[in-house]
Design a protein around this motif. Structure first.
Motif, PDB file in Angstrom:
ATOM      1  N   GLU A  53       0.815  -1.224   0.000  1.00  0.00           N
ATOM      2  CA  GLU A  53       0.000   0.000   0.000  1.00  0.00           C
ATOM      3  C   GLU A  53       0.847   1.272   0.000  1.00  0.00           C
ATOM      4  OE1 GLU A  53      -2.731  -0.040   3.257  1.00  0.00           O
ATOM      5  OE2 GLU A  53      -3.441  -2.065   2.807  1.00  0.00           O
ATOM      6  N   PHE A  54       2.150   1.146   0.244  1.00  0.00           N
ATOM      7  CA  PHE A  54       2.997   2.328   0.408  1.00  0.00           C
ATOM      8  C   PHE A  54       3.537   2.858  -0.908  1.00  0.00           C
ATOM      9  CE2 PHE A  54       4.402   0.472   4.738  1.00  0.00           C
ATOM     10  CZ  PHE A  54       3.222   0.892   5.309  1.00  0.00           C
ATOM     11  N   ASP A  55       3.480   4.196  -1.087  1.00  0.00           N
ATOM     12  CA  ASP A  55       4.159   4.817  -2.213  1.00  0.00           C
ATOM     13  C   ASP A  55       5.670   4.681  -2.058  1.00  0.00           C
ATOM     14  OD1 ASP A  55       1.751   5.614  -3.292  1.00  0.00           O
ATOM     15  OD2 ASP A  55       1.786   7.553  -2.280  1.00  0.00           O
ATOM     16  N   SER A  56       6.126   4.578  -0.823  1.00  0.00           N
ATOM     17  CA  SER A  56       7.555   4.513  -0.539  1.00  0.00           C
ATOM     18  C   SER A  56       8.097   3.078  -0.594  1.00  0.00           C
ATOM     19  CB  SER A  56       7.841   5.109   0.842  1.00  0.00           C
ATOM     20  OG  SER A  56       7.072   4.434   1.833  1.00  0.00           O
ATOM     21  N   LEU A  57       7.286   2.149  -1.066  1.00  0.00           N
ATOM     22  CA  LEU A  57       7.718   0.747  -1.143  1.00  0.00           C
ATOM     23  C   LEU A  57       8.963   0.595  -2.016  1.00  0.00           C
ATOM     24  CD1 LEU A  57       7.045  -2.304  -0.612  1.00  0.00           C
ATOM     25  CD2 LEU A  57       5.822  -2.244  -2.794  1.00  0.00           C
ATOM     26  N   GLN A  58       9.913  -0.175  -1.503  1.00  0.00           N
ATOM     27  CA  GLN A  58      11.096  -0.544  -2.280  1.00  0.00           C
ATOM     28  C   GLN A  58      11.272  -2.056  -2.177  1.00  0.00           C
ATOM     29  OE1 GLN A  58      14.602   1.636  -1.050  1.00  0.00           O
ATOM     30  NE2 GLN A  58      13.620   3.623  -1.327  1.00  0.00           N
ATOM     31  N   ALA A  59      12.143  -2.599  -3.023  1.00  0.00           N
ATOM     32  CA  ALA A  59      12.374  -4.051  -3.011  1.00  0.00           C
ATOM     33  C   ALA A  59      12.907  -4.519  -1.661  1.00  0.00           C
ATOM     34  CB  ALA A  59      13.349  -4.420  -4.118  1.00  0.00           C
ATOM     35  N   ASN A  60      13.545  -3.619  -0.925  1.00  0.00           N
ATOM     36  CA  ASN A  60      14.134  -3.983   0.370  1.00  0.00           C
ATOM     37  C   ASN A  60      13.284  -3.485   1.547  1.00  0.00           C
ATOM     38  OD1 ASN A  60      14.700  -1.312  -0.128  1.00  0.00           O
ATOM     39  ND2 ASN A  60      16.766  -1.382   0.701  1.00  0.00           N
ATOM     40  N   SER A  61      12.022  -3.184   1.302  1.00  0.00           N
ATOM     41  CA  SER A  61      11.119  -2.733   2.372  1.00  0.00           C
ATOM     42  C   SER A  61      10.739  -3.892   3.287  1.00  0.00           C
ATOM     43  CB  SER A  61       9.825  -2.174   1.768  1.00  0.00           C
ATOM     44  OG  SER A  61      10.028  -0.919   1.191  1.00  0.00           O
ATOM     45  N   ARG A  62      10.709  -3.621   4.576  1.00  0.00           N
ATOM     46  CA  ARG A  62      10.190  -4.566   5.568  1.00  0.00           C
ATOM     47  C   ARG A  62       9.518  -3.789   6.699  1.00  0.00           C
ATOM     48  NH1 ARG A  62      11.878  -9.929   5.588  1.00  0.00           N
ATOM     49  NH2 ARG A  62      10.059 -10.056   6.948  1.00  0.00           N
ATOM     50  N   LEU A  63       8.635  -4.498   7.396  1.00  0.00           N
ATOM     51  CA  LEU A  63       8.054  -3.947   8.617  1.00  0.00           C
ATOM     52  C   LEU A  63       8.906  -4.445   9.777  1.00  0.00           C
ATOM     53  CD1 LEU A  63       4.235  -4.413   7.961  1.00  0.00           C
ATOM     54  CD2 LEU A  63       5.630  -2.356   7.662  1.00  0.00           C
ATOM     55  N   SER A  64       9.496  -3.525  10.515  1.00  0.00           N
ATOM     56  CA  SER A  64      10.454  -3.933  11.546  1.00  0.00           C
ATOM     57  C   SER A  64       9.798  -4.690  12.692  1.00  0.00           C
ATOM     58  CB  SER A  64      11.224  -2.717  12.068  1.00  0.00           C
ATOM     59  OG  SER A  64      10.354  -1.728  12.592  1.00  0.00           O
ATOM     60  N   CYS A  65       8.468  -4.566  12.837  1.00  0.00           N
ATOM     61  CA  CYS A  65       7.797  -5.317  13.907  1.00  0.00           C
ATOM     62  C   CYS A  65       7.706  -6.802  13.587  1.00  0.00           C
ATOM     63  CB  CYS A  65       6.414  -4.748  14.201  1.00  0.00           C
ATOM     64  SG  CYS A  65       5.197  -4.984  12.890  1.00  0.00           S
ATOM     65  N   GLN A  66       7.951  -7.148  12.347  1.00  0.00           N
ATOM     66  CA  GLN A  66       7.845  -8.547  11.930  1.00  0.00           C
ATOM     67  C   GLN A  66       9.207  -9.229  11.857  1.00  0.00           C
ATOM     68  OE1 GLN A  66       4.593  -9.868  11.521  1.00  0.00           O
ATOM     69  NE2 GLN A  66       4.327  -7.882  12.531  1.00  0.00           N
ATOM     70  N   LEU A  67      10.217  -8.580  12.440  1.00  0.00           N
ATOM     71  CA  LEU A  67      11.582  -9.097  12.333  1.00  0.00           C
ATOM     72  C   LEU A  67      12.187  -9.342  13.709  1.00  0.00           C
ATOM     73  CD1 LEU A  67      12.827  -6.739   9.480  1.00  0.00           C
ATOM     74  CD2 LEU A  67      12.155  -9.144   9.289  1.00  0.00           C
ATOM     75  N   PRO A  68      12.025 -10.563  14.234  1.00  0.00           N
ATOM     76  CA  PRO A  68      12.689 -10.888  15.498  1.00  0.00           C
ATOM     77  C   PRO A  68      14.201 -10.951  15.292  1.00  0.00           C
ATOM     78  CG  PRO A  68      11.650 -12.845  14.560  1.00  0.00           C
ATOM     79  CD  PRO A  68      11.267 -11.676  13.678  1.00  0.00           C
ATOM     80  N   LEU A  69      14.938 -10.416  16.241  1.00  0.00           N
ATOM     81  CA  LEU A  69      16.389 -10.345  16.102  1.00  0.00           C
ATOM     82  C   LEU A  69      17.066 -11.565  16.718  1.00  0.00           C
ATOM     83  CD1 LEU A  69      16.814  -6.562  16.844  1.00  0.00           C
ATOM     84  CD2 LEU A  69      17.095  -7.717  14.637  1.00  0.00           C
ATOM     85  N   LEU A  70      17.983 -12.132  15.967  1.00  0.00           N
ATOM     86  CA  LEU A  70      18.733 -13.312  16.374  1.00  0.00           C
ATOM     87  C   LEU A  70      20.224 -12.994  16.284  1.00  0.00           C
ATOM     88  CD1 LEU A  70      16.685 -15.876  14.237  1.00  0.00           C
ATOM     89  CD2 LEU A  70      16.422 -15.382  16.684  1.00  0.00           C
ATOM     90  N   PRO A  71      21.057 -13.797  16.943  1.00  0.00           N
ATOM     91  CA  PRO A  71      22.501 -13.532  16.875  1.00  0.00           C
ATOM     92  C   PRO A  71      23.035 -13.421  15.445  1.00  0.00           C
ATOM     93  CG  PRO A  71      22.046 -15.131  18.579  1.00  0.00           C
ATOM     94  CD  PRO A  71      20.740 -14.902  17.872  1.00  0.00           C
ATOM     95  N   VAL A  72      22.441 -14.143  14.525  1.00  0.00           N
ATOM     96  CA  VAL A  72      22.909 -14.105  13.129  1.00  0.00           C
ATOM     97  C   VAL A  72      22.712 -12.722  12.503  1.00  0.00           C
ATOM     98  CG1 VAL A  72      20.714 -14.847  12.116  1.00  0.00           C
ATOM     99  CG2 VAL A  72      22.858 -15.422  10.974  1.00  0.00           C
ATOM    100  N   HIS A  73      21.906 -11.884  13.154  1.00  0.00           N
ATOM    101  CA  HIS A  73      21.658 -10.541  12.639  1.00  0.00           C
ATOM    102  C   HIS A  73      22.646  -9.506  13.161  1.00  0.00           C
ATOM    103  CE1 HIS A  73      17.384 -12.277  12.320  1.00  0.00           C
ATOM    104  NE2 HIS A  73      17.956 -12.328  11.145  1.00  0.00           N
ATOM    105  N   ASP A  74      23.636  -9.931  13.904  1.00  0.00           N
ATOM    106  CA  ASP A  74      24.640  -8.999  14.409  1.00  0.00           C
ATOM    107  C   ASP A  74      25.328  -8.298  13.236  1.00  0.00           C
ATOM    108  OD1 ASP A  74      26.192  -7.833  16.558  1.00  0.00           O
ATOM    109  OD2 ASP A  74      27.862  -9.044  15.829  1.00  0.00           O
ATOM    110  N   GLY A  75      25.290  -6.976  13.215  1.00  0.00           N
ATOM    111  CA  GLY A  75      25.864  -6.202  12.118  1.00  0.00           C
ATOM    112  C   GLY A  75      24.832  -5.708  11.118  1.00  0.00           C
ATOM    113  N   LEU A  76      23.556  -6.041  11.365  1.00  0.00           N
ATOM    114  CA  LEU A  76      22.465  -5.635  10.467  1.00  0.00           C
ATOM    115  C   LEU A  76      22.506  -4.141  10.185  1.00  0.00           C
ATOM    116  CD1 LEU A  76      19.718  -6.464   9.110  1.00  0.00           C
ATOM    117  CD2 LEU A  76      18.631  -5.862  11.275  1.00  0.00           C
ATOM    118  N   SER A  77      22.236  -3.793   8.949  1.00  0.00           N
ATOM    119  CA  SER A  77      22.263  -2.388   8.528  1.00  0.00           C
ATOM    120  C   SER A  77      20.973  -2.047   7.802  1.00  0.00           C
ATOM    121  CB  SER A  77      23.481  -2.189   7.613  1.00  0.00           C
ATOM    122  OG  SER A  77      23.595  -0.861   7.206  1.00  0.00           O
TER     123      SER A  77
END
Ligand code: FES
Length: 104
Positions: free
Chosen positions: A73-97
């Motif tokens: 629904e977003f005009d600002s949608l990009q191929a790398n768009s995500r909703l941050s509430c749907q992303l649980p953080l795990l050790p493998v994500h250390d360094g995420l940018s």
């Protein structure tokens, strides 16, 4: 702790720490420059929209249909768009940018 690099809407980069098991949104909304996350993580507001740096996209779980429907629904949608509430953080994500997406 999981180290994350976040570019805010002013282009300033912040190096922050997040707790394993928390969602990315829970970490970002603790900061004045972060996300509003109005719905509190129910995947219904879209105010936690972020752009994940391309190198990290494959290391995240795929968006489910509810998340993708909202993003679409977003005009600002990009191929790398995500909703941050749907992303649980795990050790493998250390360094995420990522970057904060503009609010709509
Ligand atoms: S916090 Fe509302 S959709 Fe993520």
């Amino acid at each position: 702790m999981i180290n994350i690099s976040v570019k805010d809407l002013d282009g300033q980069v912040h190096e922050i720490e997040a707790r394993e098991g928390e969602s990315l949104m829970e970490t970002l909304r603790q900061h004045e420059w972060g996300v509003a996350a109005i719905c509190g993580g129910l995947c219904s507001c879209g105010t936690c929209h972020v752009y994940i740096d391309e190198a990290w996209l494959d290391k995240l779980q795929q968006a489910d249909s509810d998340e993708q429907d909202l993003l679409d629904e977003f005009d600002s949608l990009q191929a790398n768009s995500r909703l941050s509430c749907q992303l649980p953080l795990l050790p493998v994500h250390d360094g995420l940018s990522l970057s904060i997406a503009p609010e709509e």
